[in-house]
Design a protein around this motif. Structure first.
Motif, PDB file in Angstrom:
ATOM      1  N   VAL A   1       2.883   2.320  -9.316  1.00  0.00           N
ATOM      2  CA  VAL A   1       3.464   1.560  -8.207  1.00  0.00           C
ATOM      3  C   VAL A   1       4.889   1.152  -8.545  1.00  0.00           C
ATOM      4  O   VAL A   1       5.818   1.321  -7.750  1.00  0.00           O
ATOM      5  CB  VAL A   1       2.598   0.315  -7.914  1.00  0.00           C
ATOM      6  CG1 VAL A   1       3.264  -0.555  -6.874  1.00  0.00           C
ATOM      7  CG2 VAL A   1       1.222   0.739  -7.442  1.00  0.00           C
ATOM      8  N   THR A   2       5.065   0.662  -9.756  1.00  0.00           N
ATOM      9  CA  THR A   2       6.409   0.228 -10.162  1.00  0.00           C
ATOM     10  C   THR A   2       7.374   1.401 -10.215  1.00  0.00           C
ATOM     11  O   THR A   2       8.552   1.270  -9.865  1.00  0.00           O
ATOM     12  CB  THR A   2       6.324  -0.454 -11.531  1.00  0.00           C
ATOM     13  OG1 THR A   2       5.291  -1.445 -11.481  1.00  0.00           O
ATOM     14  CG2 THR A   2       7.625  -1.136 -11.871  1.00  0.00           C
ATOM     15  N   ALA A   3       6.864   2.562 -10.619  1.00  0.00           N
ATOM     16  CA  ALA A   3       7.741   3.733 -10.699  1.00  0.00           C
ATOM     17  C   ALA A   3       8.235   4.132  -9.309  1.00  0.00           C
ATOM     18  O   ALA A   3       9.415   4.465  -9.133  1.00  0.00           O
ATOM     19  CB  ALA A   3       6.984   4.891 -11.351  1.00  0.00           C
TER      20      ALA A   3
ATOM     21  N   LEU B   1       8.525   2.158  -6.735  1.00  0.00           N
ATOM     22  CA  LEU B   1       9.477   1.141  -6.270  1.00  0.00           C
ATOM     23  C   LEU B   1      10.844   1.310  -6.926  1.00  0.00           C
ATOM     24  O   LEU B   1      11.884   1.207  -6.266  1.00  0.00           O
ATOM     25  CB  LEU B   1       8.916  -0.258  -6.554  1.00  0.00           C
ATOM     26  CG  LEU B   1       7.724  -0.674  -5.696  1.00  0.00           C
ATOM     27  CD1 LEU B   1       7.208  -2.037  -6.119  1.00  0.00           C
ATOM     28  CD2 LEU B   1       8.091  -0.691  -4.225  1.00  0.00           C
ATOM     29  N   TYR B   2      10.838   1.608  -8.228  1.00  0.00           N
ATOM     30  CA  TYR B   2      12.133   1.791  -8.905  1.00  0.00           C
ATOM     31  C   TYR B   2      12.831   3.067  -8.432  1.00  0.00           C
ATOM     32  O   TYR B   2      14.062   3.113  -8.333  1.00  0.00           O
ATOM     33  CB  TYR B   2      11.929   1.809 -10.413  1.00  0.00           C
ATOM     34  CG  TYR B   2      11.873   0.423 -11.009  1.00  0.00           C
ATOM     35  CD1 TYR B   2      12.991  -0.408 -10.959  1.00  0.00           C
ATOM     36  CD2 TYR B   2      10.729  -0.062 -11.610  1.00  0.00           C
ATOM     37  CE1 TYR B   2      12.950  -1.692 -11.482  1.00  0.00           C
ATOM     38  CE2 TYR B   2      10.671  -1.337 -12.140  1.00  0.00           C
ATOM     39  CZ  TYR B   2      11.780  -2.150 -12.073  1.00  0.00           C
ATOM     40  OH  TYR B   2      11.752  -3.414 -12.586  1.00  0.00           O
TER      41      TYR B   2
ATOM     42  N   TYR C   1       8.097  -5.660  -3.145  1.00  0.00           N
ATOM     43  CA  TYR C   1       7.962  -5.922  -4.577  1.00  0.00           C
ATOM     44  C   TYR C   1       7.439  -7.335  -4.833  1.00  0.00           C
ATOM     45  O   TYR C   1       6.616  -7.556  -5.723  1.00  0.00           O
ATOM     46  CB  TYR C   1       9.322  -5.722  -5.248  1.00  0.00           C
ATOM     47  CG  TYR C   1       9.299  -5.911  -6.746  1.00  0.00           C
ATOM     48  CD1 TYR C   1       8.685  -4.976  -7.576  1.00  0.00           C
ATOM     49  CD2 TYR C   1       9.911  -7.011  -7.325  1.00  0.00           C
ATOM     50  CE1 TYR C   1       8.665  -5.145  -8.932  1.00  0.00           C
ATOM     51  CE2 TYR C   1       9.898  -7.185  -8.700  1.00  0.00           C
ATOM     52  CZ  TYR C   1       9.273  -6.245  -9.491  1.00  0.00           C
ATOM     53  OH  TYR C   1       9.255  -6.419 -10.851  1.00  0.00           O
ATOM     54  N   ARG C   2       7.911  -8.270  -4.018  1.00  0.00           N
ATOM     55  CA  ARG C   2       7.510  -9.671  -4.214  1.00  0.00           C
ATOM     56  C   ARG C   2       6.358 -10.081  -3.321  1.00  0.00           C
ATOM     57  O   ARG C   2       5.909 -11.229  -3.388  1.00  0.00           O
ATOM     58  CB  ARG C   2       8.697 -10.584  -3.955  1.00  0.00           C
ATOM     59  CG  ARG C   2       9.836 -10.385  -4.929  1.00  0.00           C
ATOM     60  CD  ARG C   2      10.939 -11.374  -4.692  1.00  0.00           C
ATOM     61  NE  ARG C   2      10.454 -12.750  -4.778  1.00  0.00           N
ATOM     62  CZ  ARG C   2      11.187 -13.831  -4.591  1.00  0.00           C
ATOM     63  NH1 ARG C   2      12.473 -13.665  -4.303  1.00  0.00           N
ATOM     64  NH2 ARG C   2      10.698 -15.029  -4.670  1.00  0.00           N
ATOM     65  N   SER C   3       5.911  -9.174  -2.440  1.00  0.00           N
ATOM     66  CA  SER C   3       4.836  -9.467  -1.484  1.00  0.00           C
ATOM     67  C   SER C   3       5.166 -10.701  -0.646  1.00  0.00           C
ATOM     68  O   SER C   3       4.372 -11.622  -0.506  1.00  0.00           O
ATOM     69  CB  SER C   3       3.489  -9.649  -2.187  1.00  0.00           C
ATOM     70  OG  SER C   3       3.096  -8.449  -2.781  1.00  0.00           O
TER      71      SER C   3
ATOM     72  N   LEU D   1       3.523   2.709  -0.054  1.00  0.00           N
ATOM     73  CA  LEU D   1       4.502   3.133  -1.057  1.00  0.00           C
ATOM     74  C   LEU D   1       5.111   4.478  -0.695  1.00  0.00           C
ATOM     75  O   LEU D   1       6.315   4.704  -0.885  1.00  0.00           O
ATOM     76  CB  LEU D   1       3.825   3.214  -2.423  1.00  0.00           C
ATOM     77  CG  LEU D   1       3.594   1.879  -3.124  1.00  0.00           C
ATOM     78  CD1 LEU D   1       2.793   2.089  -4.397  1.00  0.00           C
ATOM     79  CD2 LEU D   1       4.932   1.231  -3.460  1.00  0.00           C
TER      80      LEU D   1
END
Lengths: 89, 176
Positions: free
Chosen positions: A1-3, A5-6, A53-55, B37
């Motif tokens: 998920v973080t990947a 988003l980045y 990202y911060r919901s 996403l």
């Protein structure tokens, strides 16, 4: 998920840099208006990404507001600005 | 209350209490998260494509096209995707409504940009714009009576003899 988003953040940053170059290279004022509108929409997408990202739903509302103001404001600006050489609509 | 009823399946199972915030609605699974996403990534990629298009296009009409189409293509997936990731049904509704409004406002944006470009002289007016294909020329009138009423055999032979030598006119090309 973080990947993901980045990666999206990197794409948005790249879009911003390309739009800065496009703004510098634009010679007519209408081209610069178009680029500024595109920058506003990229900003809206970046705020939406931050909201995800911060919901935070309030940040998403801010992104919606920025996008609406960018599109509607550009249409209103182009419609109400006086035409060159005193021409009428 | 409606979102809580949708989550539980019935209005009867929903407890309505004035002044109390309803419990947060849980999404059915990780599918909505990954779908959101994916939409976010699509929106970011559309932003990148829009920026590249604005940077590379030298024509005013091309820039207007990129802007009026790329605006919706970039913003709408970002807003809806972020709402899906957040997991708030009200935010998803607001993002969807904003996306629909942007979808219908994008042609007005393109129209305003195009009219302004025409007024400033960046784009030619419609009657000054060159046509996309050459106009059809009228058929040449026969000059002599012998050419006006030729016999069928002589006409076929003449056509066969000159078929390869005659240049293709716009009229014949259009007929084909």
């Amino acid at each position: 998920v973080t990947a993901v988003l980045y990666a999206s953040l990197a794409a948005l940053v790249g879009s911003g840099l390309l739009l800065i170059v496009a703004f510098v290279r634009a010679q007519r004022w209408l081209s610069r208006v178009v680029v500024v509108d595109a920058v506003s929409l990229v900003t809206a997408c970046a705020v939406a990404l931050l909201a995800a990202y911060r919901s935070d739903a309030f940040l998403l509302d801010a992104a919606i507001l920025v996008a609406m103001v960018a599109v509607v404001g550009t249409v209103a600006l182009l419609h109400f600005m006086p035409l060159p050489n005193g021409a009428r609509r | 209350v409606i979102s809580q009823a949708m989550a539980t399946g019935s209005l009867a199972a929903t407890s309505v209490t004035l002044g109390a915030a309803p419990p947060p609605v849980q999404w059915p699974g990780a599918g909505a998260l990954w779908f959101g996403l994916g939409l976010l990534a699509i929106g970011a990629a559309a932003n990148l494509v829009t920026a590249i298009g604005l940077l590379r296009s030298d024509d005013a009409m091309a820039r207007i096209h990129v802007m009026s189409i790329g605006a919706v293509a970039a913003v709408l997936p970002c807003l809806v995707g972020a709402a899906l990731v957040i997991g708030d049904s009200a935010a998803l509704l607001r993002a969807g409504v904003a996306g629909v409004v942007l979808f219908f406002a994008a042609p007005f944006l393109g129209q305003a940009l195009m009219l302004r470009a025409m007024a400033d002289g960046d784009l030619p007016l419609p009657h000054e714009r060159p046509t996309l294909r050459p106009r059809l020329e009228p058929e040449a009138e026969p000059t002599s009576p012998a050419e006006a009423t030729p016999s069928a055999a002589s006409a076929q032979s003449a056509e066969a003899s000159t078929a390869s030598a005659e240049p293709i006119t716009n009229h014949e090309e259009a007929r084909r």
